[in-house]
Enzyme design. Structure first.
Site, PDB file in Angstrom:
ATOM      1  N   LYS A  13       0.828  -1.211   0.000  1.00 27.49           N
ATOM      2  CA  LYS A  13       0.000   0.000   0.000  1.00 27.49           C
ATOM      3  C   LYS A  13       0.864   1.264   0.000  1.00 27.49           C
ATOM      4  O   LYS A  13       0.612   2.191  -0.756  1.00 27.49           O
ATOM      5  CB  LYS A  13      -0.938   0.030   1.228  1.00 27.49           C
ATOM      6  CG  LYS A  13      -1.887  -1.162   1.314  1.00 27.49           C
ATOM      7  CD  LYS A  13      -2.864  -1.025   2.478  1.00 27.49           C
ATOM      8  CE  LYS A  13      -2.228  -1.013   3.853  1.00 27.49           C
ATOM      9  NZ  LYS A  13      -1.528  -2.266   4.235  1.00 27.49           N
ATOM     10  N   ARG A  88      -9.487   0.357   8.957  1.00 26.72           N
ATOM     11  CA  ARG A  88      -9.030  -1.005   9.212  1.00 26.72           C
ATOM     12  C   ARG A  88     -10.078  -1.825   9.949  1.00 26.72           C
ATOM     13  O   ARG A  88      -9.829  -2.997  10.236  1.00 26.72           O
ATOM     14  CB  ARG A  88      -7.771  -0.948  10.083  1.00 26.72           C
ATOM     15  CG  ARG A  88      -6.466  -1.153   9.317  1.00 26.72           C
ATOM     16  CD  ARG A  88      -5.367  -0.918  10.308  1.00 26.72           C
ATOM     17  NE  ARG A  88      -4.131  -1.569  10.056  1.00 26.72           N
ATOM     18  CZ  ARG A  88      -3.067  -0.977   9.516  1.00 26.72           C
ATOM     19  NH1 ARG A  88      -3.137   0.249   9.074  1.00 26.72           N
ATOM     20  NH2 ARG A  88      -1.933  -1.626   9.414  1.00 26.72           N
ATOM     21  N   ARG A 160      11.510  -1.724  10.947  1.00 28.94           N
ATOM     22  CA  ARG A 160      10.461  -1.279  11.863  1.00 28.94           C
ATOM     23  C   ARG A 160      10.354  -2.266  13.015  1.00 28.94           C
ATOM     24  O   ARG A 160      10.449  -3.459  12.818  1.00 28.94           O
ATOM     25  CB  ARG A 160       9.120  -1.201  11.124  1.00 28.94           C
ATOM     26  CG  ARG A 160       8.950   0.085  10.345  1.00 28.94           C
ATOM     27  CD  ARG A 160       7.746   0.081   9.454  1.00 28.94           C
ATOM     28  NE  ARG A 160       6.526  -0.443  10.066  1.00 28.94           N
ATOM     29  CZ  ARG A 160       5.339  -0.422   9.461  1.00 28.94           C
ATOM     30  NH1 ARG A 160       5.211   0.124   8.259  1.00 28.94           N
ATOM     31  NH2 ARG A 160       4.286  -0.914  10.054  1.00 28.94           N
ATOM     32  N   ARG A 171       0.065  -9.258  13.293  1.00 27.93           N
ATOM     33  CA  ARG A 171      -0.541  -8.228  12.426  1.00 27.93           C
ATOM     34  C   ARG A 171      -1.354  -8.873  11.308  1.00 27.93           C
ATOM     35  O   ARG A 171      -2.412  -8.367  10.933  1.00 27.93           O
ATOM     36  CB  ARG A 171       0.562  -7.325  11.838  1.00 27.93           C
ATOM     37  CG  ARG A 171       1.126  -6.381  12.903  1.00 27.93           C
ATOM     38  CD  ARG A 171       2.425  -5.753  12.445  1.00 27.93           C
ATOM     39  NE  ARG A 171       2.264  -4.872  11.314  1.00 27.93           N
ATOM     40  CZ  ARG A 171       3.243  -4.566  10.452  1.00 27.93           C
ATOM     41  NH1 ARG A 171       4.444  -5.080  10.625  1.00 27.93           N
ATOM     42  NH2 ARG A 171       3.016  -3.748   9.470  1.00 27.93           N
TER      43      ARG A 171
HETATM   44  P1  AMP Z   1       0.870   0.412   9.074  1.00 27.33           P
HETATM   45  O1  AMP Z   1       2.090   1.232   8.812  1.00 27.33           O
HETATM   46  O2  AMP Z   1      -0.328   0.895   8.295  1.00 27.33           O
HETATM   47  O3  AMP Z   1       1.114  -1.063   8.904  1.00 27.33           O
HETATM   48  O4  AMP Z   1       0.475   0.640  10.609  1.00 27.33           O
HETATM   49  C1  AMP Z   1       1.362   0.285  11.665  1.00 27.33           C
HETATM   50  C2  AMP Z   1       0.585   0.129  12.960  1.00 27.33           C
HETATM   51  O5  AMP Z   1      -0.069   1.378  13.282  1.00 27.33           O
HETATM   52  C3  AMP Z   1      -0.535  -0.897  12.944  1.00 27.33           C
HETATM   53  O6  AMP Z   1      -0.079  -2.222  13.191  1.00 27.33           O
HETATM   54  C4  AMP Z   1      -1.427  -0.377  14.055  1.00 27.33           C
HETATM   55  O7  AMP Z   1      -0.889  -0.661  15.335  1.00 27.33           O
HETATM   56  C5  AMP Z   1      -1.355   1.141  13.857  1.00 27.33           C
HETATM   57  N1  AMP Z   1      -2.384   1.610  12.903  1.00 27.33           N
HETATM   58  C6  AMP Z   1      -2.186   2.154  11.678  1.00 27.33           C
HETATM   59  N2  AMP Z   1      -3.352   2.464  11.086  1.00 27.33           N
HETATM   60  C7  AMP Z   1      -4.320   2.090  11.954  1.00 27.33           C
HETATM   61  C8  AMP Z   1      -5.744   2.115  11.912  1.00 27.33           C
HETATM   62  N3  AMP Z   1      -6.420   2.594  10.842  1.00 27.33           N
HETATM   63  N4  AMP Z   1      -6.419   1.646  12.998  1.00 27.33           N
HETATM   64  C9  AMP Z   1      -5.771   1.165  14.075  1.00 27.33           C
HETATM   65  N5  AMP Z   1      -4.436   1.094  14.181  1.00 27.33           N
HETATM   66  C10 AMP Z   1      -3.706   1.551  13.129  1.00 27.33           C
END
Ligand code: AMP
Length: 214
Positions: A13, A88, A160, A171
């Protein structure tokens, strides 16, 4: 045009969002990036969110909904936006629908990037991010990044904290449970488009571009 990118962690993404920004100048709204920045700056939001992120759990809906509502009202969202990593959950999707209605905006397309689980695990555990410019690389498919130096800006490449094997597995489970139902949710709304994300980023992008320009 307003687009939402839907897909498991590691589906690409962020990579596709960056290409869309380059090609069309849309505003990139990534809740993951906003939260990581807050953690790095040790803001109250970051301090509250860190424990969820580190465990691979979702940050509470109300927190992220508030962030996105505010972000959608910034002037750059007028030229079209890409939602990356939000919504999400169905609760977030419902809240987004209401917020967009209030702002007289709509989602033109929800692009689901479909990737097999084995590919996701390889990508996530090999993923590195430049601490300086935020560019994303993979040590498996891009061995030239194995020295830890960003090919784009010379910054340091970091893994990360939530890309370790244990957190990645959680995840992906969280994705299946909470986020995958959004595929049917947006299919029912008639805005869902699907692309095969198992291919190189450039091939995926040509499909994404066809959707945007279609
Ligand atoms: P990402 O970079 O989108 O994979 O997000 C990393 C982490 O941020 C996720 O594993 C969640 O802990 C948190 N996070 C990001 N976007 C959301 C969302 N829309 N709702 C809840 N937690 C989020």
């Amino acid at each position: 045009m307003n687009i939402m990118l839907l897909g498991a962690p590691g589906a690409g993404k962020g990579t596709q969002a960056a290409k869309l920004v380059d090609a069309y100048g849309f505003a990139h709204i990534s809740t993951g990036d906003i939260l990581r920045k807050a953690v790095a700056n040790q803001t109250p939001l970051g301090l509250a969110a860190k424990k969820y992120i580190d465990a691979g759990e979702l940050v509470p809906d109300m927190v992220v909904i508030g962030l996105v509502k505010a972000r959608l009202q910034e002037p750059d969202a007028e030229k079209g936006f890409i939602l990356d990593g939000f919504p999400r959950t169905v609760i977030q999707a419902d809240a987004l629908g209401r917020a967009l209605q209030e702002l007289h905006k709509k989602l033109d397309a929800v692009i689901s990037i479909d990737v097999d689980k084995g590919v996701l695990i390889k990508r996530l555990t090999g993923r590195r991010m430049c601490a300086q410019c935020g560019a994303i690389f993979n040590v498996v498919s891009q061995p030239e990044t194995g020295n830890g130096v960003c090919p784009a800006c010379g910054g340091s490449l970091m893994q990360r904290d939530d890309d370790t094997v244990t957190t990645v597995t959680n995840r992906l489970d969280v994705y299946e449970r909470s986020t995958a139902p959004l595929i049917a949710y947006y299919r029912d709304k008639g805005v869902l488009r699907r692309v095969d994300g198992n291919r190189p980023a450039e091939s995926v992008f040509s499909d994404v571009r066809a959707i945007v320009e279609g």
